[in-house]
Motif scaffolding. Structure first.
Motif, short mmCIF file in Angstrom:
data_model
loop_
_atom_site.label_atom_id
_atom_site.label_comp_id
_atom_site.label_asym_id
_atom_site.label_seq_id
_atom_site.Cartn_x
_atom_site.Cartn_y
_atom_site.Cartn_z
N PRO A 9 61.00 31.55 7.20
CA PRO A 9 59.93 30.33 7.92
C PRO A 9 60.40 29.07 7.59
CG PRO A 9 58.84 31.52 6.82
CD PRO A 9 59.93 32.37 7.09
N CYS A 10 60.36 28.17 7.57
CA CYS A 10 61.16 26.67 7.85
C CYS A 10 59.53 26.78 7.07
CB CYS A 10 61.53 25.90 8.54
SG CYS A 10 61.43 24.98 7.99
N LEU A 11 59.27 25.99 5.64
CA LEU A 11 58.35 25.60 4.94
C LEU A 11 58.64 24.01 5.25
CD1 LEU A 11 55.91 26.64 2.66
CD2 LEU A 11 57.53 26.79 1.34
N LEU A 12 59.58 23.52 4.14
CA LEU A 12 59.43 22.04 4.13
C LEU A 12 59.85 21.49 4.93
CD1 LEU A 12 57.89 19.42 2.64
CD2 LEU A 12 59.61 20.00 0.97
N ARG A 35 63.03 26.35 3.10
CA ARG A 35 62.60 27.57 3.17
C ARG A 35 61.44 28.17 2.86
NH1 ARG A 35 67.81 26.14 4.46
NH2 ARG A 35 67.99 26.26 6.79
N ALA A 36 60.57 29.32 3.25
CA ALA A 36 59.98 29.99 1.90
C ALA A 36 60.48 30.41 1.23
CB ALA A 36 58.75 30.16 3.20
N ARG A 69 57.29 17.20 6.99
CA ARG A 69 56.36 18.10 7.76
C ARG A 69 56.25 19.27 6.63
NH1 ARG A 69 57.73 16.92 12.71
NH2 ARG A 69 60.11 18.39 12.58
N LEU A 70 55.02 19.67 6.38
CA LEU A 70 54.94 20.91 5.98
C LEU A 70 53.89 22.47 6.79
CD1 LEU A 70 55.11 21.76 2.93
CD2 LEU A 70 52.75 21.31 2.26
N GLY A 71 55.02 23.78 6.44
CA GLY A 71 54.75 24.45 7.01
C GLY A 71 54.41 24.15 8.75
N GLY A 72 55.09 23.19 9.18
CA GLY A 72 54.93 23.03 10.66
C GLY A 72 54.07 21.84 10.78
N ARG A 167 52.10 25.27 -2.65
CA ARG A 167 53.71 26.31 -1.72
C ARG A 167 54.72 25.68 -1.69
NH1 ARG A 167 51.49 25.89 4.54
NH2 ARG A 167 50.92 23.99 4.04
#
Lengths: 514, 326
Positions: A9-12, A35-36, A69-72, A167
């Motif tokens: 998942p894309c984190l930042l 990515r996470a 964006r952070l976590g969407g 995060r």
């Protein structure tokens, strides 16, 4: 879990970030994706925009354009504290903790466990110990943080950030002051955190470390995004090309074939010159009417060489000669006395005096050389200033204007004029085209060539390889604080320089440093 | 363990000094002399407790002497001329001095000014205001004053632990607990380490600055009341230069002038050392009382030099690799 797949998942997400400081565009439309659970190296030479990007993302600088964006969810922190609360923590090279407080207090400052308004010291220490144990540290948490090594301070800072539910963890040159063993501890911790799903941004100029630890690499150059690659599939040569090279097509053709074969007189020579822990001993000859380029990555010893040559740093071995006669070069004054000039890289902090006028800045070095008791008359000053404003085409052509109000390119010219006014025999230019717009770029290069034709010896440092290729008669390539190759004549081209820089050297990488 | 902590050195100096004095004048080693020493220096101990907070936080408060002076004049006039009940007068002056300190703290924080300048202005302001109220000494005759002066706990050996000495001891102990055990205290140290870093780590720097200077001025106000008990009068020239004695006591007590390290206990010991020198000179009888200042000066030099050595020692292990600490 060593490398994270694309599906992670894309984190930042950083999209289209731009940032200007006055006329200087520090970042232009930069994207960055973290990515996470991945360790993502952010690379680039000095002035590429790494620090600016970090500071824009963490709210230290306001941004001109773009979104984060952070976590969407979109975030726009106004301060690093707000960024921390949002879950983005930064650990800088200079540890941002309080050395006078205990390790436990540092970990729990302003959120200590309390009972009846009193800090539960025992409980706090117990928690601090448990927290650090997760990072493999078993230390006395009641001792002041300042009594521990930088490595432990770094780990403490990371532990605090992680415990504050970060995060995203940004590590800015975390290994710069660590030894090999400490670096390994840090890397172990980084892998462990990545395994827990934390995204780590790793900023470093040690390429061996980047290859050792990172899953992915993003390269910036001159405030623009060059590209994002997976570390495993990016050859070192290609990476260095991304960091240094520009459009390689235009390079060699621009090279001046004019002054090739004639033997020139030696202006200054250095034999076995060096300083332990600073730059390995080197031999260097600088001739009148010749440009010697110093090429290498950031931290390879380019600036260090320049400072030794000028006398800004004391050498502890080797012999320097000027016009064949042995000399001592221990202080900048020595350098000036022997007719050397030095335009440092940090124009703003080491070079110009922003509040003084163009005229005052130009006569500064000449006055210093003449000494306090032989003041230059105002008429002489005016003459000198007027001459150089005309010669170097400083704009606006007003010698009474404070230098701080000039553009970067013109500030650079004022610096050049300052040293030219002392009629030097050797001029050292460190990144003369840094932070200058393209037009002024060409002009500075033209100036360098002209100066050279007048018999001046020049030693020029630049990260712009095509630029070095354009004006250098010889190129010295540095790697890990040592001169590794000298290129001459036909051999000078970008790919040869890149090859010399990229030659695999993982064995010597760490040991070469203090 | 690298060397002795500064507080311990202060304690050793105090004990050694006391033993030397007692060898020459055996009478010094009596509860009577010790209690007098506490009484005579009660106001200094109170104001120095506040100053300790200020200096550990990286600041300085030059206004405390003037606040003491103003307090004595205000209290004397309020009770004698304006007919206020003494307790009301005390409450009023404490509120006033706390507000004064809060205002200085706010100015320091909001305008990002050096505390030295702001509290220097506060010093002139408070001193000037006390002259405005009255230029002459105003004796206080309220009954509470004689009651308080007469009150004392009798100790074996003829010592009388007076009310003002008790107030001072309570404040010193309270201050020490506040500094060591609370979040407020931890933040005071944090501020002294680095204001920027402390703020990055979540400390409300502005609020803290205001509270620290408020505390210092409040304690100066209490010291002023104690001083008026001690002298039985209000005088606008009282406690001139006390801010400097106070700073000296704090530094001799092992607090770093640059902030970040120190303790209230150390400050208390520093106050006692100054008191001991004064007592010795009184006993000797032939020495000029100005020798107190000279001795204090020499001690100050010695302690500042010592601190520099300690700092240099503390810095050294930071460059050693990990694992070398214990």
């Amino acid at each position: 879990m060593e490398t994270s797949p694309d599906s992670a998942p894309c984190l930042l997400e950083v999209r289209g970030i731009s940032k200007s400081f006055g006329a200087v565009r520090a970042l232009q439309d930069v994207d960055f994706t973290l990515r996470a659970g991945e360790i993502h190296a952010l690379l680039g030479e000095n002035g590429a925009g790494k620090s600016t990007l970090i500071k824009v993302v963490t709210g230290v600088f306001p941004r001109d354009a773009g979104i984060v964006r952070l976590g969407g969810a979109e975030v726009a922190p106004r301060s690093s504290k707000a960024a921390l609360e949002a879950g983005i923590a930064t650990v800088y090279q200079e540890v941002n903790l309080l050395p006078n407080l205990s390790v436990a207090q540092n970990l729990f400052l302003d959120r200590q466990p309390m009972r009846f308004g009193i800090v539960r010291e025992g409980e706090m220490r117990r928690r601090a110990k448990a927290l650090l144990a997760e990072f493999g540290l078993d230390i006395d948490v009641a001792a002041p943080l300042g009594s521990y090594s930088v490595a432990i301070q770094h780990v403490t800072a990371i532990a605090r950030a992680v415990d504050l539910s970060a995060r995203v963890l940004i590590l800015d040159e975390p290994t710069a002051s660590l030894d090999r063993h400490e670096v390994e501890i840090l890397f172990k911790i980084m892998r462990q955190l990545a395994g827990r799903g934390i995204g780590i941004v790793f900023v470093s100029h040690f390429l061996d470390q980047v290859y050792e630890i990172s899953d992915r690499i993003t390269v910036l150059r001159n405030g623009r995004l060059v590209g994002e690659r997976e570390t495993a599939s990016l050859p070192r040569l290609e990476l260095i090309r991304m960091m240094l090279g520009r459009e390689l097509a235009e390079t060699t053709s621009a090279r001046a074939p004019a002054s090739e074969q004639q033997v020139r007189e030696i202006c200054a020579s250095f034999e076995g010159y060096g300083k332990s822990g600073y730059v390995a001993p080197f031999n260097l000859e600088l001739r009148h009417g010749e440009v010697v380029g110093l090429a290498g990555l950031l931290g390879s010893g380019r600036t260090e060489t320049a400072r030794l040559v000028f006398g800004a740093e004391r050498s502890d071995q080797g012999q320097a000669k000027v016009e064949g006669a042995p000399v001592r070069l221990q202080t900048p004054r020595d350098g000036v006395r022997h007719g050397f000039g030095y335009c440092p890289e940090e124009r703003k902090t080491e070079g110009i005096v922003a509040e003084l006028t163009v005229r005052e800045n130009i006569v500064l070095a000449l006055q210093a050389k003449r000494g306090l008791y032989l003041p230059l008359s105002r008429r002489e000053q005016d003459e000198i200033a007027a001459r150089f404003v005309k010669l170097l085409d400083i704009r606006p052509p007003d010698p009474e204007r404070p230098v701080g109000l000039l553009s970067g390119g013109n500030q650079q010219k004022v610096l050049l004029a300052r040293w030219l006014a002392t009629s030097p025999r050797l001029l050292v230019l460190d990144e003369p085209t840094r932070g200058i717009d393209v037009g002024a770029h060409a002009e500075i290069i033209r100036l360098i060539r002209e100066l050279c034709e007048d018999g001046l010896a020049l030693l020029v440092i630049s990260s712009e390889l095509d630029e070095i290729v354009t004006y250098s008669d010889r190129v010295v390539v540095l790697r890990d604080r040592a001169h590794v190759e000298e290129l001459q004549g036909e051999a000078i081209d970008v790919s040869n320089i890149l090859a010399a820089i990229a030659a695999d050297n993982s064995a010597v990488a760490q040991e070469g440093r203090p | 363990m690298k060397g002795l902590p500064p507080v311990l050195i202060t304690a050793i100096v105090l004990v050694a000094g006391f033993v030397l004095c007692a060898l020459q004048f055996p009478n010094i080693a009596s509860t009577r002399v010790v209690c007098n020493l506490l009484t005579d220096n009660a106001f200094l101990g109170i104001v120095a407790t506040g100053m300790t907070f200020v200096i550990i936080s990286g600041g300085i408060d030059l206004s405390v002497g003037s606040v003491i002076g103003f307090t004595t004049v205000f209290v004397a006039l309020a009770i004698e001329r304006w007919g206020m009940p003494p307790l009301v007068a005390f409450a009023a002056i404490l509120a006033l001095s706390a507000a004064f300190g809060a205002a200085m703290g706010a100015v320091i924080h909001l305008f990002d000014l050096p505390p030295f300048i702001v509290t220097l202005a506060g010093m002139f302001l408070a001193r000037g205001a006390s002259f405005l109220l009255s230029t002459e000494s105003v004796p206080i005759t309220a009954p509470i004053y004689s009651t308080v002066s007469d009150f004392a706990l009798r100790l074996p050996g003829g010592g009388r632990l007076t009310a003002v000495a008790i107030i001072m001891l309570v404040i010193v102990i309270g201050g020490a607990l506040l500094l060591q055990l609370t979040r407020f205290g931890a933040n005071v140290y944090a501020l002294g380490g680095s204001r920027v870093t402390a703020s990055l780590m979540g400390v409300a720097v502005g609020k803290m600055t205001i509270r620290i200077y408020m505390l210092s001025s409040l304690l100066a106000g209490i010291a002023g009341i104690v001083f008026s008990f001690y002298t039985g009068a209000g005088y606008s020239l009282s406690a001139v230069g006390v801010e400097l004695d106070t700073i000296a006591a704090v530094v001799i007590g092992g607090t770093l002038l640059t902030g970040g390290q120190g303790s209230v206990v150390g400050t208390f010991l520093g106050v006692l050392i100054q008191g001991l020198i004064q007592t010795y000179i009184n006993f000797d009888g032939t020495l000029s009382s100005w020798w107190t200042k000279i001795a204090t000066g020499v001690l100050l030099f010695a302690f500042i030099a010592l601190q520099q050595v300690m700092i240099a020692l503390a810095r050294r292990p930071a460059v050693r690799p990990a694992g070398a600490t214990s």
